[in-house]
Write an enzyme that holds these catalytic residues in place. Structure first.
Site, PDB file in Angstrom:
ATOM      1  N   ASP A 135      54.966 121.663  89.503  1.00  0.00           N
ATOM      2  CA  ASP A 135      54.984 122.870  90.330  1.00  0.00           C
ATOM      3  C   ASP A 135      55.546 122.670  91.734  1.00  0.00           C
ATOM      4  O   ASP A 135      55.377 123.539  92.587  1.00  0.00           O
ATOM      5  CB  ASP A 135      53.570 123.449  90.436  1.00  0.00           C
ATOM      6  CG  ASP A 135      52.577 122.477  91.066  1.00  0.00           C
ATOM      7  OD1 ASP A 135      52.934 121.293  91.243  1.00  0.00           O
ATOM      8  OD2 ASP A 135      51.460 122.906  91.376  1.00  0.00           O
ATOM      9  N   GLU A 136      56.232 121.555  92.006  1.00  0.00           N
ATOM     10  CA  GLU A 136      56.796 121.372  93.337  1.00  0.00           C
ATOM     11  C   GLU A 136      57.999 120.437  93.281  1.00  0.00           C
ATOM     12  O   GLU A 136      58.144 119.625  92.365  1.00  0.00           O
ATOM     13  CB  GLU A 136      55.753 120.835  94.317  1.00  0.00           C
ATOM     14  CG  GLU A 136      55.164 119.495  93.933  1.00  0.00           C
ATOM     15  CD  GLU A 136      54.180 118.970  94.978  1.00  0.00           C
ATOM     16  OE1 GLU A 136      54.465 119.093  96.194  1.00  0.00           O
ATOM     17  OE2 GLU A 136      53.130 118.440  94.579  1.00  0.00           O
ATOM     18  N   ASP A 177      56.856 124.793  96.740  1.00  0.00           N
ATOM     19  CA  ASP A 177      55.582 124.582  96.050  1.00  0.00           C
ATOM     20  C   ASP A 177      55.109 125.923  95.498  1.00  0.00           C
ATOM     21  O   ASP A 177      54.958 126.893  96.251  1.00  0.00           O
ATOM     22  CB  ASP A 177      54.552 124.022  97.036  1.00  0.00           C
ATOM     23  CG  ASP A 177      53.353 123.397  96.345  1.00  0.00           C
ATOM     24  OD1 ASP A 177      53.275 123.481  95.108  1.00  0.00           O
ATOM     25  OD2 ASP A 177      52.495 122.833  97.053  1.00  0.00           O
TER      26      ASP A 177
END
Length: 415
Positions: free
Chosen positions: A121-122, A27
């Site tokens: 984003d992860e 993350d």
């Protein structure tokens, strides 16, 4: 699971045995804010909020110094500035976020073919197969963090565990800029002291019900008979919570790159009460969603209406169709029915239309007749005209009113 401001940060020593923790959750830390700070390193230690410069704007992201004041994403900017008057507000640049996301995801792809992207984003990674090339999961995680930092200037936190659920919890605990490995044998000792709100699927209502019955930790859930949990949260919910609380999560990392939904939404600068204006906005968005479905070669089966009112109360309503569609007029008819079924509406701050349960166009067996055939043909003609001369040249007559009538707004397509 902590306040997400780094105050409960926990990381592993390099010597930890990671051999039984092949599932990574990576993350990027405060991603949008961190990208903005790449060009403003002088602000890195100051509270920074990413948001549009508008009284009606909401916080897109906040860095960790701002989070220590209680600032969070999705709260009104005005509230954020009350919590942290010294916060510096930066405008968002979504094209930059997409650029850096692509760079980071390419690093993940270098490590393993088993990458499950969860958003911009992860991602989950199954790195069991990387042992012979790179080393045990802990080494892979450290290499990922080093490469992300060196190649993008960004920081990421990584959780490594035997299951996806525990890996995600671990990455949250490692924030910011940390690595936490939970060997399989330590899964329950890690899980059981955590609050019940850390369990996937436990929202505010479910958490209140559990706390009301004296169930405060994940360990409490694990020790509660399944029949009792079923009475509290229902059969499916009870079985899910009981399994997760006991460290059971058989879900594999899957390379699911298909779009899960296509939609549009708009936030009005001035709350809208006029039903005619809202119906036209629904038609506009439904037409855009239909166009994007056709351009992507997809059809959707579930129509979703999203409404957020002036007091920030947000509701969604959905309807699953008998046959999937990519026709904007059909989507508009269905979402209008959903809107009308809600009844009286207070002033609306945000309105959105989304299609879910997407499949490739033409993969579903056709019925005896196609109720949308005429509209589908007309909309494909409009698509052709739009490709040649611009998408706004031909549109429904009810949308020919000046755009200013809707008032200033932030229009956002989303997946």
């Amino acid at each position: 699971m902590g306040r997400q401001d780094g105050s409960t940060r926990q990381v592993s020593a390099d010597s930890v045995d990671s051999s039984t923790a092949p599932i990574l959750h990576v993350d990027l830390d405060a991603f949008f804010a961190s990208v903005e700070l790449l060009e403003r390193p002088d602000l890195a230690d100051l509270p920074v909020v990413v948001a549009h410069n508008s009284l009606r704007s909401v916080v897109t992201a906040a860095n960790y110094p701002a989070r220590k004041f209680g600032v969070r994403s999705a709260i009104p900017l005005s509230r954020a500035l009350q919590l942290c008057p010294s916060a510096i507000v930066l405008e968002p640049h979504f094209e930059k976020y997409r650029h850096y996301s692509r760079l980071v995801m390419s690093i993940f792809d270098d490590m393993t073919p088993l990458v499950e992207r969860l958003g911009i984003d992860e991602a989950f990674l199954d790195v069991a197969g990387a042992r012979g090339v790179i080393g045990p999961p802990g080494d892979v995680a450290r290499l990922i963090r080093e490469r992300v930092r060196a190649e993008t200037g960004l920081a990421c936190s990584v959780g490594a565990a035997a299951t996806k659920f525990v890996a995600k919890l671990a990455s949250g605990r490692a924030k910011p800029d940390g690595l936490l490995v939970i060997p399989r044998s330590e899964t329950l000792s890690f899980l059981h002291p955590l609050p019940v709100g850390a369990l996937w699927g436990v929202g505010a209502v479910t958490e209140k019900s559990l706390l009301g019955r004296g169930l405060h930790t994940i360990g409490d859930i694990a020790q509660t008979p399944l029949d009792v949990l079923r009475r509290v949260v229902g059969d499916a919910g009870g079985r899910k919570l009981h399994a997760l609380a006991n460290g059971i999560d058989p879900r594999p990392v899957t390379r699911d790159t298909a779009e899960k939904s296509i939609g549009h939404e708009v936030t009005f600068e001035i709350d809208v009460s006029d039903a005619g204006t809202l119906r036209r906005e629904l038609l506009r968005q439904a037409s855009q969603v239909g166009r994007r479905l056709r351009a992507s070669g997809l059809e959707g089966r579930t129509v979703v209406l999203k409404l957020r009112y002036a007091d920030f109360t947000t509701i969604t309503r959905s309807r699953t169709l008998a046959e999937p569609t990519d026709v904007g007029r059909r989507i508009a008819d269905e979402v209008r029915d959903l809107y009308e079924a809600v009844g009286a509406h207070p002033p609306v701050r945000l309105i959105g239309v989304r299609m879910e349960q997407l499949t490739d166009a033409g993969t579903n067996a056709a019925g005896l007749w196609d109720d949308d055939e005429d509209w589908r043909g007309a909309e494909r003609v409009i698509d052709d005209v739009g490709e040649r001369f611009g998408t706004d040249l031909v549109r429904p007559a009810s949308l020919m009113k000046p755009a200013a009538e809707l008032g200033p707004s932030k229009r956002r397509p989303h997946l």
